[in-house]
Design an enzyme around this catalytic site. Sequence first.
Site, PDB file in Angstrom:
ATOM      1  N   SER A 143       5.225   5.901  -1.209  1.00  0.00           N
ATOM      2  CA  SER A 143       5.704   5.005  -0.151  1.00  0.00           C
ATOM      3  C   SER A 143       6.582   3.937  -0.797  1.00  0.00           C
ATOM      4  O   SER A 143       6.492   3.710  -2.012  1.00  0.00           O
ATOM      5  CB  SER A 143       4.511   4.330   0.533  1.00  0.00           C
ATOM      6  N   TYR A 157      -3.635  -0.187  -0.053  1.00  0.00           N
ATOM      7  CA  TYR A 157      -2.708   0.932   0.172  1.00  0.00           C
ATOM      8  C   TYR A 157      -1.553   0.888  -0.843  1.00  0.00           C
ATOM      9  O   TYR A 157      -1.233   1.884  -1.499  1.00  0.00           O
ATOM     10  CB  TYR A 157      -2.186   0.852   1.606  1.00  0.00           C
TER      11      TYR A 157
HETATM   12  P1  NAP Z   1      -0.996  10.629   9.469  1.00  0.00           P
HETATM   13  O1  NAP Z   1      -0.063  10.954  10.573  1.00  0.00           O
HETATM   14  O2  NAP Z   1      -2.144   9.725   9.734  1.00  0.00           O
HETATM   15  O3  NAP Z   1      -1.571  12.028   8.898  1.00  0.00           O
HETATM   16  C1  NAP Z   1      -2.455  12.019   7.804  1.00  0.00           C
HETATM   17  C2  NAP Z   1      -2.784  13.441   7.423  1.00  0.00           C
HETATM   18  O4  NAP Z   1      -3.634  13.415   6.276  1.00  0.00           O
HETATM   19  C3  NAP Z   1      -3.541  14.193   8.505  1.00  0.00           C
HETATM   20  O5  NAP Z   1      -3.165  15.554   8.453  1.00  0.00           O
HETATM   21  C4  NAP Z   1      -4.999  14.043   8.079  1.00  0.00           C
HETATM   22  O6  NAP Z   1      -5.795  15.088   8.643  1.00  0.00           O
HETATM   23  C5  NAP Z   1      -4.835  14.138   6.563  1.00  0.00           C
HETATM   24  N1  NAP Z   1      -5.922  13.533   5.792  1.00  0.00           N
HETATM   25  C6  NAP Z   1      -6.358  12.242   5.812  1.00  0.00           C
HETATM   26  N2  NAP Z   1      -7.389  12.092   4.969  1.00  0.00           N
HETATM   27  C7  NAP Z   1      -7.605  13.317   4.393  1.00  0.00           C
HETATM   28  C8  NAP Z   1      -8.523  13.802   3.439  1.00  0.00           C
HETATM   29  N3  NAP Z   1      -9.470  13.022   2.897  1.00  0.00           N
HETATM   30  N4  NAP Z   1      -8.443  15.103   3.058  1.00  0.00           N
HETATM   31  C9  NAP Z   1      -7.507  15.924   3.606  1.00  0.00           C
HETATM   32  N5  NAP Z   1      -6.597  15.515   4.503  1.00  0.00           N
HETATM   33  C10 NAP Z   1      -6.646  14.226   4.893  1.00  0.00           C
HETATM   34  O7  NAP Z   1      -0.231  10.014   8.215  1.00  0.00           O
HETATM   35  P2  NAP Z   1       1.342   9.913   7.893  1.00  0.00           P
HETATM   36  O8  NAP Z   1       1.861   8.667   8.467  1.00  0.00           O
HETATM   37  O9  NAP Z   1       2.009  11.192   8.188  1.00  0.00           O
HETATM   38  O10 NAP Z   1       1.275   9.711   6.312  1.00  0.00           O
HETATM   39  C11 NAP Z   1       1.293  10.822   5.431  1.00  0.00           C
HETATM   40  C12 NAP Z   1       1.580  10.320   4.035  1.00  0.00           C
HETATM   41  O11 NAP Z   1       2.821   9.619   4.038  1.00  0.00           O
HETATM   42  C13 NAP Z   1       0.538   9.348   3.500  1.00  0.00           C
HETATM   43  O12 NAP Z   1       0.321   9.587   2.139  1.00  0.00           O
HETATM   44  C14 NAP Z   1       1.181   7.985   3.708  1.00  0.00           C
HETATM   45  O13 NAP Z   1       0.727   7.060   2.794  1.00  0.00           O
HETATM   46  C15 NAP Z   1       2.639   8.333   3.483  1.00  0.00           C
HETATM   47  N6  NAP Z   1       3.595   7.396   4.106  1.00  0.00           N
HETATM   48  C16 NAP Z   1       3.672   7.274   5.476  1.00  0.00           C
HETATM   49  C17 NAP Z   1       4.617   6.417   6.031  1.00  0.00           C
HETATM   50  C18 NAP Z   1       4.818   6.301   7.525  1.00  0.00           C
HETATM   51  O14 NAP Z   1       5.699   5.545   7.953  1.00  0.00           O
HETATM   52  N7  NAP Z   1       4.065   7.024   8.335  1.00  0.00           N
HETATM   53  C19 NAP Z   1       5.449   5.672   5.193  1.00  0.00           C
HETATM   54  C20 NAP Z   1       5.316   5.789   3.830  1.00  0.00           C
HETATM   55  C21 NAP Z   1       4.403   6.671   3.289  1.00  0.00           C
HETATM   56  P3  NAP Z   1      -7.401  14.978   8.815  1.00  0.00           P
HETATM   57  O15 NAP Z   1      -7.676  13.637   9.428  1.00  0.00           O
HETATM   58  O16 NAP Z   1      -7.764  16.140   9.681  1.00  0.00           O
HETATM   59  O17 NAP Z   1      -7.961  15.112   7.443  1.00  0.00           O
END
Ligand code: NAP
Length: 259
Positions: A143, A157
Amino acid sequence: MFSSMEGKSVLVTGGSKGIGKGIASVFAKSGCKVLIVARHEDKAKACADELIKAGGMAAAFGADVTDLKSMEKAADFAVRTHGGLDILCANAGIFPQVKIEEMSPEIWDETVDTNLKGAFLSVKACLPALKKSGEGRVILTSSITGPVTGFPGWTHYGATKAGQLGFMRTACIELAKYGITVNAVLPGNVATEGLADLGPDYEKTMAASIPLKRLGTVEDIGYAALYLASKEAGFVTGQTIIVDGGQIAPESLEALAQA
Ligand code: NAP
Protein backbone atom coordinates in the site's frame (compact mmCIF):
# COMPACT_ATOMS: atom_id res chain seq x y z
CA MET A 1 4.55 -7.08 -27.39
CA PHE A 2 4.30 -9.05 -24.16
CA SER A 3 4.60 -12.85 -24.13
CA SER A 4 1.41 -14.81 -23.59
CA MET A 5 0.44 -15.71 -20.03
CA GLU A 6 -1.70 -18.57 -21.36
CA GLY A 7 -1.69 -21.59 -19.07
CA LYS A 8 0.25 -19.99 -16.18
CA SER A 9 -0.99 -21.11 -12.79
CA VAL A 10 -1.65 -18.32 -10.30
CA LEU A 11 -2.82 -18.37 -6.68
CA VAL A 12 -4.44 -15.16 -5.40
CA THR A 13 -4.95 -14.82 -1.65
CA GLY A 14 -7.90 -12.63 -0.78
CA GLY A 15 -9.13 -13.19 -4.33
CA SER A 16 -12.82 -13.36 -3.45
CA LYS A 17 -13.42 -9.60 -3.43
CA GLY A 18 -11.90 -6.15 -3.81
CA ILE A 19 -8.41 -5.84 -5.25
CA GLY A 20 -7.80 -9.60 -5.15
CA LYS A 21 -10.89 -10.20 -7.25
CA GLY A 22 -9.62 -7.60 -9.74
CA ILE A 23 -6.21 -9.29 -9.87
CA ALA A 24 -7.87 -12.70 -10.35
CA SER A 25 -10.05 -11.34 -13.15
CA VAL A 26 -7.14 -9.69 -15.03
CA PHE A 27 -5.05 -12.90 -14.81
CA ALA A 28 -8.00 -15.07 -15.89
CA LYS A 29 -8.67 -12.81 -18.89
CA SER A 30 -4.98 -13.21 -19.81
CA GLY A 31 -5.41 -16.99 -20.03
CA CYS A 32 -4.01 -17.94 -16.61
CA LYS A 33 -5.43 -20.74 -14.47
CA VAL A 34 -6.47 -18.93 -11.31
CA LEU A 35 -6.93 -20.34 -7.80
CA ILE A 36 -8.89 -17.99 -5.57
CA VAL A 37 -8.07 -18.37 -1.88
CA ALA A 38 -10.05 -16.81 0.98
CA ARG A 39 -11.38 -17.94 4.36
CA HIS A 40 -14.99 -17.98 3.13
CA GLU A 41 -14.82 -20.74 0.54
CA ASP A 42 -18.39 -20.07 -0.66
CA LYS A 43 -17.43 -16.50 -1.64
CA ALA A 44 -14.22 -17.69 -3.30
CA LYS A 45 -16.25 -20.29 -5.20
CA ALA A 46 -18.80 -17.67 -6.34
CA CYS A 47 -15.95 -15.55 -7.65
CA ALA A 48 -14.34 -18.52 -9.47
CA ASP A 49 -17.73 -19.32 -11.03
CA GLU A 50 -17.97 -15.72 -12.32
CA LEU A 51 -14.55 -16.03 -13.94
CA ILE A 52 -15.45 -19.38 -15.51
CA LYS A 53 -18.72 -17.90 -16.83
CA ALA A 54 -16.67 -15.13 -18.46
CA GLY A 55 -14.58 -17.79 -20.26
CA GLY A 56 -11.69 -18.08 -17.79
CA MET A 57 -10.11 -21.02 -15.95
CA ALA A 58 -10.59 -20.73 -12.20
CA ALA A 59 -11.02 -22.74 -9.00
CA ALA A 60 -11.50 -21.87 -5.33
CA PHE A 61 -10.04 -23.03 -2.04
CA GLY A 62 -10.91 -22.02 1.52
CA ALA A 63 -7.77 -21.19 3.51
CA ASP A 64 -6.48 -18.77 6.11
CA VAL A 65 -3.19 -16.95 5.42
CA THR A 66 -2.42 -16.86 9.16
CA ASP A 67 -2.19 -20.67 9.20
CA LEU A 68 0.77 -22.32 7.46
CA LYS A 69 -0.87 -25.78 7.19
CA SER A 70 -3.97 -24.25 5.64
CA MET A 71 -1.87 -22.37 3.06
CA GLU A 72 0.18 -25.51 2.31
CA LYS A 73 -3.10 -27.26 1.48
CA ALA A 74 -4.06 -24.35 -0.79
CA ALA A 75 -0.71 -24.52 -2.64
CA ASP A 76 -1.08 -28.30 -2.95
CA PHE A 77 -4.59 -27.85 -4.34
CA ALA A 78 -3.26 -25.39 -6.97
CA VAL A 79 -0.61 -27.92 -8.03
CA ARG A 80 -3.13 -30.79 -8.24
CA THR A 81 -5.83 -28.75 -9.98
CA HIS A 82 -3.74 -26.61 -12.31
CA GLY A 83 -0.65 -28.79 -12.82
CA GLY A 84 1.78 -26.56 -10.91
CA LEU A 85 2.13 -23.06 -9.57
CA ASP A 86 3.94 -20.19 -11.30
CA ILE A 87 2.63 -17.04 -9.61
CA LEU A 88 1.63 -16.13 -6.07
CA CYS A 89 -0.30 -12.91 -5.55
CA ALA A 90 -0.08 -12.45 -1.76
CA ASN A 91 -2.91 -9.96 -1.51
CA ALA A 92 -5.08 -10.89 1.51
CA GLY A 93 -5.23 -8.08 4.03
CA ILE A 94 -7.35 -6.37 6.66
CA PHE A 95 -7.48 -2.71 7.65
CA PRO A 96 -9.51 -2.07 10.82
CA GLN A 97 -9.27 1.69 11.43
CA VAL A 98 -8.34 2.27 15.08
CA LYS A 99 -6.24 5.05 16.60
CA ILE A 100 -3.39 4.18 19.00
CA GLU A 101 -5.29 5.32 22.09
CA GLU A 102 -8.15 2.93 21.37
CA MET A 103 -6.16 0.10 19.84
CA SER A 104 -5.97 -3.18 21.75
CA PRO A 105 -2.95 -5.44 21.45
CA GLU A 106 -5.35 -8.01 19.94
CA ILE A 107 -6.29 -5.76 16.99
CA TRP A 108 -2.61 -4.97 16.46
CA ASP A 109 -1.74 -8.70 16.45
CA GLU A 110 -4.62 -9.68 14.15
CA THR A 111 -3.54 -7.07 11.59
CA VAL A 112 0.12 -8.05 11.76
CA ASP A 113 -0.75 -11.77 11.62
CA THR A 114 -2.92 -11.34 8.54
CA ASN A 115 -1.02 -8.75 6.53
CA LEU A 116 2.63 -9.37 7.39
CA LYS A 117 2.93 -12.88 8.80
CA GLY A 118 0.23 -13.93 6.30
CA ALA A 119 2.38 -12.74 3.38
CA PHE A 120 5.37 -14.67 4.75
CA LEU A 121 3.32 -17.84 5.33
CA SER A 122 1.80 -17.60 1.84
CA VAL A 123 5.26 -17.37 0.29
CA LYS A 124 6.60 -20.19 2.48
CA ALA A 125 3.69 -22.49 1.63
CA CYS A 126 3.93 -21.82 -2.12
CA LEU A 127 7.72 -21.95 -2.32
CA PRO A 128 8.17 -25.66 -3.15
CA ALA A 129 5.79 -25.31 -6.12
CA LEU A 130 7.20 -21.93 -7.23
CA LYS A 131 10.72 -23.42 -7.23
CA LYS A 132 9.55 -26.11 -9.66
CA SER A 133 8.13 -23.45 -12.00
CA GLY A 134 11.62 -22.16 -12.84
CA GLU A 135 10.15 -18.70 -13.51
CA GLY A 136 8.26 -18.22 -10.23
CA ARG A 137 6.76 -14.88 -9.39
CA VAL A 138 5.65 -13.43 -6.05
CA ILE A 139 3.62 -10.22 -6.11
CA LEU A 140 2.75 -8.65 -2.79
CA THR A 141 -0.12 -6.20 -2.42
CA SER A 142 1.37 -3.56 -0.12
CA SER A 143 0.00 0.00 0.00
CA ILE A 144 1.10 3.63 -0.16
CA THR A 145 -0.06 3.75 3.50
CA GLY A 146 2.99 2.86 5.57
CA PRO A 147 5.76 2.72 2.97
CA VAL A 148 5.10 6.32 1.77
CA THR A 149 2.20 8.00 3.60
CA GLY A 150 0.25 7.90 6.85
CA PHE A 151 -3.41 8.03 7.80
CA PRO A 152 -4.92 8.33 11.32
CA GLY A 153 -6.14 4.98 12.58
CA TRP A 154 -3.70 2.95 10.54
CA THR A 155 -0.46 2.77 12.54
CA HIS A 156 -0.73 -1.02 12.73
CA TYR A 157 -1.79 -1.33 9.08
CA GLY A 158 0.95 1.02 7.85
CA ALA A 159 3.53 -0.92 9.85
CA THR A 160 2.48 -4.17 8.15
CA LYS A 161 2.54 -2.64 4.66
CA ALA A 162 6.01 -1.16 5.22
CA GLY A 163 7.03 -4.46 6.81
CA GLN A 164 6.02 -6.34 3.67
CA LEU A 165 8.59 -4.31 1.73
CA GLY A 166 11.30 -5.13 4.27
CA PHE A 167 10.39 -8.80 3.85
CA MET A 168 10.47 -8.44 0.05
CA ARG A 169 13.92 -6.87 -0.06
CA THR A 170 15.55 -9.93 1.51
CA ALA A 171 13.17 -12.53 0.05
CA CYS A 172 14.10 -11.39 -3.48
CA ILE A 173 17.76 -12.12 -2.73
CA GLU A 174 17.09 -15.51 -1.10
CA LEU A 175 14.77 -16.71 -3.88
CA ALA A 176 16.71 -15.38 -6.89
CA LYS A 177 18.66 -18.64 -7.14
CA TYR A 178 15.40 -20.43 -7.95
CA GLY A 179 14.53 -17.94 -10.70
CA ILE A 180 11.79 -16.48 -8.49
CA THR A 181 11.21 -12.73 -8.49
CA VAL A 182 9.53 -10.92 -5.58
CA ASN A 183 7.94 -7.50 -6.13
CA ALA A 184 5.16 -5.39 -4.68
CA VAL A 185 2.31 -3.27 -5.97
CA LEU A 186 1.47 -0.25 -3.79
CA PRO A 187 -2.13 0.79 -4.44
CA GLY A 188 -3.42 4.19 -3.52
CA ASN A 189 -7.14 4.46 -2.82
CA VAL A 190 -9.04 1.84 -4.74
CA ALA A 191 -12.83 1.60 -5.07
CA THR A 192 -13.74 -1.70 -3.40
CA GLU A 193 -16.48 -3.13 -1.22
CA GLY A 194 -14.05 -2.73 1.74
CA LEU A 195 -13.59 0.98 1.11
CA ALA A 196 -17.36 1.49 1.03
CA ASP A 197 -17.40 0.55 4.75
CA LEU A 198 -15.43 3.74 5.50
CA GLY A 199 -18.45 5.92 4.76
CA PRO A 200 -20.00 7.81 1.81
CA ASP A 201 -17.93 11.00 2.12
CA TYR A 202 -14.62 9.17 2.25
CA GLU A 203 -14.62 8.24 -1.44
CA LYS A 204 -15.53 11.78 -2.55
CA THR A 205 -12.87 13.44 -0.40
CA MET A 206 -10.20 10.96 -1.45
CA ALA A 207 -10.95 11.40 -5.18
CA ALA A 208 -10.53 15.17 -4.77
CA SER A 209 -7.01 14.65 -3.38
CA ILE A 210 -5.87 12.54 -6.36
CA PRO A 211 -4.43 14.39 -9.40
CA LEU A 212 -6.27 12.01 -11.79
CA LYS A 213 -9.48 12.83 -9.83
CA ARG A 214 -10.71 9.31 -9.38
CA LEU A 215 -10.11 6.34 -7.15
CA GLY A 216 -8.26 3.38 -8.64
CA THR A 217 -10.14 0.41 -10.02
CA VAL A 218 -9.31 -3.10 -8.91
CA GLU A 219 -8.21 -3.79 -12.50
CA ASP A 220 -5.67 -0.91 -12.31
CA ILE A 221 -3.93 -2.94 -9.62
CA GLY A 222 -4.42 -6.20 -11.52
CA TYR A 223 -2.60 -4.85 -14.60
CA ALA A 224 0.42 -3.77 -12.51
CA ALA A 225 0.52 -7.27 -10.97
CA LEU A 226 0.20 -8.81 -14.45
CA TYR A 227 3.24 -6.84 -15.64
CA LEU A 228 5.30 -8.02 -12.66
CA ALA A 229 4.22 -11.60 -13.43
CA SER A 230 5.15 -11.35 -17.11
CA LYS A 231 8.18 -12.93 -18.77
CA GLU A 232 9.27 -9.42 -19.71
CA ALA A 233 9.54 -8.43 -16.01
CA GLY A 234 11.93 -11.35 -15.39
CA PHE A 235 14.85 -9.03 -14.52
CA VAL A 236 12.78 -6.92 -12.11
CA THR A 237 12.96 -8.06 -8.49
CA GLY A 238 12.78 -6.43 -5.08
CA GLN A 239 10.90 -3.48 -6.59
CA THR A 240 7.70 -1.56 -5.99
CA ILE A 241 5.14 -0.07 -8.38
CA ILE A 242 2.93 2.67 -6.97
CA VAL A 243 -0.53 2.70 -8.60
CA ASP A 244 -2.25 5.74 -7.09
CA GLY A 245 -3.34 8.21 -9.79
CA GLY A 246 -0.56 10.53 -8.64
CA GLN A 247 -1.91 10.72 -5.07
CA ILE A 248 1.49 10.96 -3.38
CA ALA A 249 2.90 13.51 -5.86
CA PRO A 250 1.48 16.90 -4.69
CA GLU A 251 3.63 18.39 -1.93
CA SER A 252 0.63 20.30 -0.53
CA LEU A 253 -3.07 21.03 -1.10
CA GLU A 254 -1.88 24.25 -2.75
CA ALA A 255 0.05 22.22 -5.32
CA LEU A 256 -3.21 20.48 -6.28
CA ALA A 257 -5.22 23.72 -6.27
CA GLN A 258 -2.81 25.48 -8.64
CA ALA A 259 -2.89 22.71 -11.26
P1 NAP B 1 -11.22 -6.52 0.87
O1 NAP B 1 -12.12 -6.06 -0.21
O2 NAP B 1 -11.65 -6.38 2.28
O3 NAP B 1 -10.89 -8.08 0.59
C1 NAP B 1 -10.01 -8.76 1.45
C2 NAP B 1 -9.81 -10.17 0.93
O4 NAP B 1 -8.87 -10.83 1.78
C3 NAP B 1 -11.09 -11.00 0.96
O5 NAP B 1 -11.06 -11.90 -0.12
C4 NAP B 1 -10.97 -11.77 2.28
O6 NAP B 1 -11.76 -12.96 2.23
C5 NAP B 1 -9.46 -12.03 2.28
N1 NAP B 1 -8.89 -12.29 3.61
C6 NAP B 1 -8.91 -11.49 4.71
N2 NAP B 1 -8.29 -12.09 5.73
C7 NAP B 1 -7.87 -13.31 5.27
C8 NAP B 1 -7.17 -14.39 5.84
N3 NAP B 1 -6.78 -14.39 7.13
N4 NAP B 1 -6.88 -15.47 5.07
C9 NAP B 1 -7.28 -15.51 3.77
N5 NAP B 1 -7.93 -14.51 3.16
C10 NAP B 1 -8.22 -13.42 3.90
O7 NAP B 1 -9.79 -5.83 0.77
P2 NAP B 1 -9.13 -4.93 -0.39
O8 NAP B 1 -9.49 -3.52 -0.16
O9 NAP B 1 -9.38 -5.54 -1.71
O10 NAP B 1 -7.59 -5.09 -0.01
C11 NAP B 1 -6.81 -6.14 -0.56
C12 NAP B 1 -5.35 -5.83 -0.32
O11 NAP B 1 -5.04 -4.57 -0.91
C13 NAP B 1 -4.98 -5.72 1.15
O12 NAP B 1 -3.72 -6.29 1.36
C14 NAP B 1 -4.94 -4.23 1.40
O13 NAP B 1 -4.08 -3.90 2.42
C15 NAP B 1 -4.44 -3.73 0.06
N6 NAP B 1 -4.77 -2.33 -0.25
C16 NAP B 1 -6.09 -1.94 -0.41
C17 NAP B 1 -6.36 -0.61 -0.75
C18 NAP B 1 -7.77 -0.13 -1.03
O14 NAP B 1 -7.94 1.05 -1.36
N7 NAP B 1 -8.77 -0.99 -0.95
C19 NAP B 1 -5.31 0.30 -0.87
C20 NAP B 1 -4.02 -0.12 -0.66
C21 NAP B 1 -3.75 -1.44 -0.37
P3 NAP B 1 -12.26 -13.73 3.57
O15 NAP B 1 -12.82 -12.69 4.49
O16 NAP B 1 -13.27 -14.72 3.07
O17 NAP B 1 -11.05 -14.40 4.11
